[in-house]
Design an enzyme around this catalytic site. Structure first.
Site, PDB file in Angstrom:
ATOM      1  N   CYS A  90       0.840  -1.190   0.000  1.00  0.00           N
ATOM      2  CA  CYS A  90       0.000   0.000   0.000  1.00  0.00           C
ATOM      3  C   CYS A  90       0.879   1.245   0.000  1.00  0.00           C
ATOM      4  O   CYS A  90       1.940   1.274   0.602  1.00  0.00           O
ATOM      5  CB  CYS A  90      -0.971   0.007   1.182  1.00  0.00           C
ATOM      6  SG  CYS A  90      -0.298   0.654   2.714  1.00  0.00           S
ATOM      7  N   GLU A  91       0.426   2.250  -0.727  1.00  0.00           N
ATOM      8  CA  GLU A  91       1.261   3.440  -0.876  1.00  0.00           C
ATOM      9  C   GLU A  91       1.168   4.361   0.343  1.00  0.00           C
ATOM     10  O   GLU A  91       1.917   5.318   0.442  1.00  0.00           O
ATOM     11  CB  GLU A  91       0.896   4.201  -2.155  1.00  0.00           C
ATOM     12  CG  GLU A  91      -0.463   4.851  -2.159  1.00  0.00           C
ATOM     13  CD  GLU A  91      -0.778   5.519  -3.497  1.00  0.00           C
ATOM     14  OE1 GLU A  91      -0.238   5.080  -4.522  1.00  0.00           O
ATOM     15  OE2 GLU A  91      -1.557   6.492  -3.487  1.00  0.00           O
ATOM     16  N   HIS A  92       0.285   4.074   1.255  1.00  0.00           N
ATOM     17  CA  HIS A  92       0.154   4.922   2.440  1.00  0.00           C
ATOM     18  C   HIS A  92       1.069   4.476   3.578  1.00  0.00           C
ATOM     19  O   HIS A  92       1.541   5.296   4.351  1.00  0.00           O
ATOM     20  CB  HIS A  92      -1.300   4.933   2.932  1.00  0.00           C
ATOM     21  CG  HIS A  92      -2.237   5.524   1.932  1.00  0.00           C
ATOM     22  ND1 HIS A  92      -3.530   5.082   1.753  1.00  0.00           N
ATOM     23  CD2 HIS A  92      -2.054   6.511   1.032  1.00  0.00           C
ATOM     24  CE1 HIS A  92      -4.098   5.777   0.787  1.00  0.00           C
ATOM     25  NE2 HIS A  92      -3.231   6.645   0.334  1.00  0.00           N
ATOM     26  N   HIS A  93       1.301   3.169   3.690  1.00  0.00           N
ATOM     27  CA  HIS A  93       2.092   2.651   4.805  1.00  0.00           C
ATOM     28  C   HIS A  93       3.253   1.780   4.345  1.00  0.00           C
ATOM     29  O   HIS A  93       4.056   1.350   5.171  1.00  0.00           O
ATOM     30  CB  HIS A  93       1.206   1.815   5.742  1.00  0.00           C
ATOM     31  CG  HIS A  93       0.005   2.548   6.242  1.00  0.00           C
ATOM     32  ND1 HIS A  93      -1.211   2.507   5.590  1.00  0.00           N
ATOM     33  CD2 HIS A  93      -0.160   3.359   7.322  1.00  0.00           C
ATOM     34  CE1 HIS A  93      -2.086   3.254   6.256  1.00  0.00           C
ATOM     35  NE2 HIS A  93      -1.474   3.779   7.305  1.00  0.00           N
ATOM     36  N   GLN A 131      -5.686  -0.015  -3.700  1.00  0.00           N
ATOM     37  CA  GLN A 131      -6.383  -1.118  -4.373  1.00  0.00           C
ATOM     38  C   GLN A 131      -7.275  -0.640  -5.523  1.00  0.00           C
ATOM     39  O   GLN A 131      -7.379  -1.299  -6.559  1.00  0.00           O
ATOM     40  CB  GLN A 131      -7.201  -1.900  -3.349  1.00  0.00           C
ATOM     41  CG  GLN A 131      -7.745  -3.206  -3.898  1.00  0.00           C
ATOM     42  CD  GLN A 131      -8.439  -4.028  -2.838  1.00  0.00           C
ATOM     43  OE1 GLN A 131      -7.994  -4.073  -1.694  1.00  0.00           O
ATOM     44  NE2 GLN A 131      -9.521  -4.677  -3.203  1.00  0.00           N
ATOM     45  N   HIS A 159      -5.401  -5.880   3.786  1.00  0.00           N
ATOM     46  CA  HIS A 159      -4.361  -4.853   3.892  1.00  0.00           C
ATOM     47  C   HIS A 159      -3.703  -4.967   5.259  1.00  0.00           C
ATOM     48  O   HIS A 159      -4.364  -4.816   6.277  1.00  0.00           O
ATOM     49  CB  HIS A 159      -4.975  -3.468   3.712  1.00  0.00           C
ATOM     50  CG  HIS A 159      -5.512  -3.232   2.332  1.00  0.00           C
ATOM     51  ND1 HIS A 159      -5.108  -2.169   1.545  1.00  0.00           N
ATOM     52  CD2 HIS A 159      -6.397  -3.936   1.592  1.00  0.00           C
ATOM     53  CE1 HIS A 159      -5.739  -2.229   0.378  1.00  0.00           C
ATOM     54  NE2 HIS A 159      -6.530  -3.287   0.385  1.00  0.00           N
ATOM     55  N   CYS A 161      -1.880  -2.973   6.682  1.00  0.00           N
ATOM     56  CA  CYS A 161      -1.960  -1.732   7.463  1.00  0.00           C
ATOM     57  C   CYS A 161      -3.253  -1.692   8.265  1.00  0.00           C
ATOM     58  O   CYS A 161      -3.354  -0.968   9.258  1.00  0.00           O
ATOM     59  CB  CYS A 161      -1.826  -0.500   6.558  1.00  0.00           C
ATOM     60  SG  CYS A 161      -3.024  -0.379   5.235  1.00  0.00           S
TER      61      CYS A 161
HETATM   62 ZN   LIG Z   1      -2.010   1.309   4.060  1.00  0.00          ZN
END
Ligand SMILES: [Zn+2]
Length: 200
Positions: A90-93, A131, A159, A161
């Protein structure tokens, strides 16, 4: 000659993996670890190489993957590839997304090798993702490459995260779908696809 070179700086001759490893060493120290202790001595470079592998999709492109594996066909029945394993980040975490991808298309004179569909999934999965974008990128790439009458993609994933960080979210999974062409316009085609993947 390079007009903007700095004569007082050494050129960085390290490999990209070595450069990444230096950052991992700082991350380990930042976490309160001792990057020099025996168990972690080789970790920065190992982690760097692992991360390079997990993001190898940036180095790939669609033309190279498809590489002519398109065949003329008068098959106009749905082609479905179910349960393609998905490993992404995931590009956030920068934590793993793990799941399954189901891909179907309705050929319009051309079919593509099934292994190529899996490789298209891998190309987009091996990047930092959310996603929804991943699902759309797979669908649009397949549409573009095959010129199909329609494409349907469903992604079902967990996910880390959410499951590793969150409270009481250990079992949640996320489903996304993108329907293009006939899969969007014709409810029977869409239903057939969803039936075949056990979703209706
Ligand atoms: Zn994430």
């Amino acid at each position: 000659m390079d007009a903007v070179s700095h004569s007082d700086e050494e050129p960085d001759n390290r490999t990209p993996a070595d450069q990444l490893a230096a950052h991992y060493r700082e991350i380990l120290a930042g976490l309160g670890e001792d990057p020099e202790r025996e168990g972690l001595k080789d970790t920065p470079l190992r982690a760097a190489k692992a991360m390079q592998y997990l993001t190898r999709g940036y180095e790939e492109d669609l033309d190279h993957i498809v590489n002519g594996a398109l065949f003329t066909s008068d098959n106009d029945e749905m082609v479905l590839l179910r349960d393609i394993e998905l490993y992404s980040l995931c590009e956030h975490h920068v934590l793993p997304i793990i799941g399954k991808v189901h891909v179907a298309y309705l050929p319009d004179g051309k079919v593509i090798g099934l292994s190529k569909i899996a490789r298209i999934v891998d190309m987009f999965a091996a990047r930092l993702q959310i996603q929804e974008n991943l699902t759309r990128q797979i669908a649009e790439a397949l549409m573009q490459v095959t010129g199909a009458k329609g494409v349907g993609v469903v992604v079902d994933a967990r996910h880390m995260c959410m499951t590793m960080r969150g409270v009481e979210k250990q079992h949640s999974s996320m489903a996304t779908s993108v329907m293009l062409g006939a899969f969007r316009e014709d409810s029977r085609t869409r239903r057939e696809f969803l039936n075949l993947i056990g979703r209706s």
